[in-house]
Design an enzyme around this catalytic site. Structure first.
Site, PDB file in Angstrom:
ATOM      1  N   GLY A  29       0.824  -1.206   0.000  1.00 34.56           N
ATOM      2  CA  GLY A  29       0.000   0.000   0.000  1.00 34.56           C
ATOM      3  C   GLY A  29       0.850   1.243   0.000  1.00 34.56           C
ATOM      4  N   VAL A  45       3.917   0.869   2.415  1.00 33.98           N
ATOM      5  CA  VAL A  45       3.807  -0.342   3.217  1.00 33.98           C
ATOM      6  C   VAL A  45       4.229  -1.503   2.324  1.00 33.98           C
ATOM      7  CG1 VAL A  45       2.302  -1.845   4.549  1.00 33.98           C
ATOM      8  CG2 VAL A  45       1.949   0.626   4.606  1.00 33.98           C
ATOM      9  N   LYS A  93       5.602  -0.749   7.485  1.00 32.90           N
ATOM     10  CA  LYS A  93       5.242   0.619   7.101  1.00 32.90           C
ATOM     11  C   LYS A  93       6.510   1.460   7.199  1.00 32.90           C
ATOM     12  CE  LYS A  93       1.634   4.059   8.197  1.00 32.90           C
ATOM     13  NZ  LYS A  93       0.351   4.247   8.920  1.00 32.90           N
ATOM     14  N   ASP A 134      -9.815   8.061  12.217  1.00 35.24           N
ATOM     15  CA  ASP A 134      -9.611   7.848  10.779  1.00 35.24           C
ATOM     16  C   ASP A 134     -10.236   6.516  10.361  1.00 35.24           C
ATOM     17  OD1 ASP A 134      -8.716   8.605   8.277  1.00 35.24           O
ATOM     18  OD2 ASP A 134      -6.661   7.905   8.573  1.00 35.24           O
TER      19      ASP A 134
HETATM   20  P1  ADP Z   1      -1.521   5.668   5.920  1.00 34.09           P
HETATM   21  O1  ADP Z   1      -1.431   6.196   7.305  1.00 34.09           O
HETATM   22  O2  ADP Z   1      -0.533   6.324   5.035  1.00 34.09           O
HETATM   23  O3  ADP Z   1      -2.925   5.665   5.375  1.00 34.09           O
HETATM   24  P2  ADP Z   1      -1.799   2.837   6.442  1.00 34.09           P
HETATM   25  O4  ADP Z   1      -1.260   2.357   7.744  1.00 34.09           O
HETATM   26  O5  ADP Z   1      -3.286   3.029   6.380  1.00 34.09           O
HETATM   27  O6  ADP Z   1      -1.023   4.152   6.002  1.00 34.09           O
HETATM   28  O7  ADP Z   1      -1.335   1.845   5.308  1.00 34.09           O
HETATM   29  C1  ADP Z   1      -1.588   2.159   3.939  1.00 34.09           C
HETATM   30  C2  ADP Z   1      -2.122   0.929   3.227  1.00 34.09           C
HETATM   31  O8  ADP Z   1      -1.149  -0.127   3.266  1.00 34.09           O
HETATM   32  C3  ADP Z   1      -3.367   0.312   3.866  1.00 34.09           C
HETATM   33  O9  ADP Z   1      -4.534   0.985   3.470  1.00 34.09           O
HETATM   34  C4  ADP Z   1      -3.283  -1.126   3.341  1.00 34.09           C
HETATM   35  O10 ADP Z   1      -3.703  -1.216   2.001  1.00 34.09           O
HETATM   36  C5  ADP Z   1      -1.788  -1.390   3.394  1.00 34.09           C
HETATM   37  N1  ADP Z   1      -1.441  -1.998   4.690  1.00 34.09           N
HETATM   38  C6  ADP Z   1      -1.172  -1.319   5.834  1.00 34.09           C
HETATM   39  N2  ADP Z   1      -0.918  -2.156   6.847  1.00 34.09           N
HETATM   40  C7  ADP Z   1      -1.035  -3.407   6.354  1.00 34.09           C
HETATM   41  C8  ADP Z   1      -0.907  -4.728   6.926  1.00 34.09           C
HETATM   42  N3  ADP Z   1      -0.596  -4.883   8.211  1.00 34.09           N
HETATM   43  N4  ADP Z   1      -1.097  -5.802   6.125  1.00 34.09           N
HETATM   44  C9  ADP Z   1      -1.417  -5.622   4.815  1.00 34.09           C
HETATM   45  N5  ADP Z   1      -1.563  -4.416   4.224  1.00 34.09           N
HETATM   46  C10 ADP Z   1      -1.365  -3.311   4.969  1.00 34.09           C
HETATM   47 MG    MG Z   2      -4.545   4.594   6.048  1.00 32.31          MG
HETATM   48 MG    MG Z   3      -2.591   7.215   8.583  1.00 37.54          MG
END
Ligand code: ADP
Ligand code: MG
Ligand code: MG
Length: 251
Positions: free
Chosen positions: A14, A21, A36, A125
């Site tokens: 992601g 990520v 991340k 969020d």
């Molecule tokens: P941000 O704060 O930038 O939105 P996120 O923590 O929401 O970051 O992570 C962005 C994206 O990465 C998520 O929406 C998901 O698609 C993917 N992702 C994040 N954490 C995981 C995880 N533990 N396992 C699989 N995919 C993940």
């Molecule tokens: Mg997010």
């Molecule tokens: Mg975030």
């Protein structure tokens, strides 16, 4: 960079606001994790996220396994959620999920949010992009980047400061939006262009939204056993679908 700590980095999972990520695998155990990666210039943003996330231990919240800082980046090692975002899953299931499945997913999400609220943490969020599924299709809440402590004493202590004024109601509202979206396949309040934005805001303020006739009534306890399947991304390409296991949800 190909590896960090004991993990070999793999494909992108992601793209976030401040970083990526990536899937990663532990060199010795072979355990898959999600990492991340956030540039240190955004560290200020991240301290709050890590500060809140590290105290949260719940079967429906993504586990933060470790944090690895380097000179330029901060790596958050997270439990890997193989099922991906509910957002993407819903896109493959146009029109929404069946009620039985929604009941299951939503109750797990509520448990995660209640756990946070019991510890005076507001997520702030909550949206389908931040709700993931693990390999057993259990709900895992993630992304605590906007989380705040809503401890009332903070407000009193800080006098005119801002951190304490966050109310947990924000999450409750978002849960309602998520529930609607899971059932109907579209947001209760939405707009296409800027002109429509004010119309949407007015609808939010007056609580005006449509409830499709297809939804069951409050007192309708019919057991919708048929159709307990969800479609996966692979389905769209014509492969096997996965069943949603009724018994796999932990408390
Ligand atoms: P941000 O704060 O930038 O939105 P996120 O923590 O929401 O970051 O992570 C962005 C994206 O990465 C998520 O929406 C998901 O698609 C993917 N992702 C994040 N954490 C995981 C995880 N533990 N396992 C699989 N995919 C993940
Ligand atoms: Mg997010
Ligand atoms: Mg975030």
């Amino acid at each position: 960079i190909k590896s960090i700590g004991n993990y070999i980095l793999g494909e992108d999972l992601g793209q976030g606001a401040f970083g990526k990520v990536k899937l990663a695998t532990h060199i010795l155990t072979g355990q898959n994790v999600a990492i991340k990666i956030i540039p240190k210039i955004h560290a200020e943003q991240l301290t709050g996220e890590i500060h809140h996330h590290r105290y949260l231990h719940h079967p429906n919240i993504i586990s933060l396994l470790e944090v690895i800082p380097t000179e330029t980046q901060i790596y958050m090692v997270l439990e890997y959620c193989k099922g991906g975002e509910l957002f993407d899953l819903l896109n493959d299931n146009k029109g929404g999920f069946n009620e039985k499945l929604v009941r299951k997913m939503f109750s797990q999400l509520c448990k995660a949010v209640k756990y946070c609220h019991d510890r005076r943490i507001v997520h702030r969020d909550l949206k389908l992009e931040n709700v993931l599924l693990d390999s057993n299709n259990n709900v895992k809440l993630g992304d605590f980047g906007f989380a705040r402590d809503c401890e009332i004493n903070q407000l009193l202590e800080s006098g005119c400061g801002s951190p304490g004024y966050t109310a947990p109601e924000a999450d409750i509202w978002s849960l309602g939006v998520i529930l609607y979206t899971l059932l109907c396949g579209e947001l209760p309040f939405d707009y296409d262009d800027e002109e429509e934005e004010q119309v949407m805001i007015n609808k939010i303020l007056s609580g005006t939204y449509e409830v499709p006739e297809s939804l069951s009534d409050d007192d309708d306890k019919k057991d919708d056993d048929e159709d307990q399947w969800i479609t996966t991304n692979e389905d769209a390409e014509g492969e096997d679908s996965i069943s949603y296991d009724e018994n796999s949800g932990r408390n």
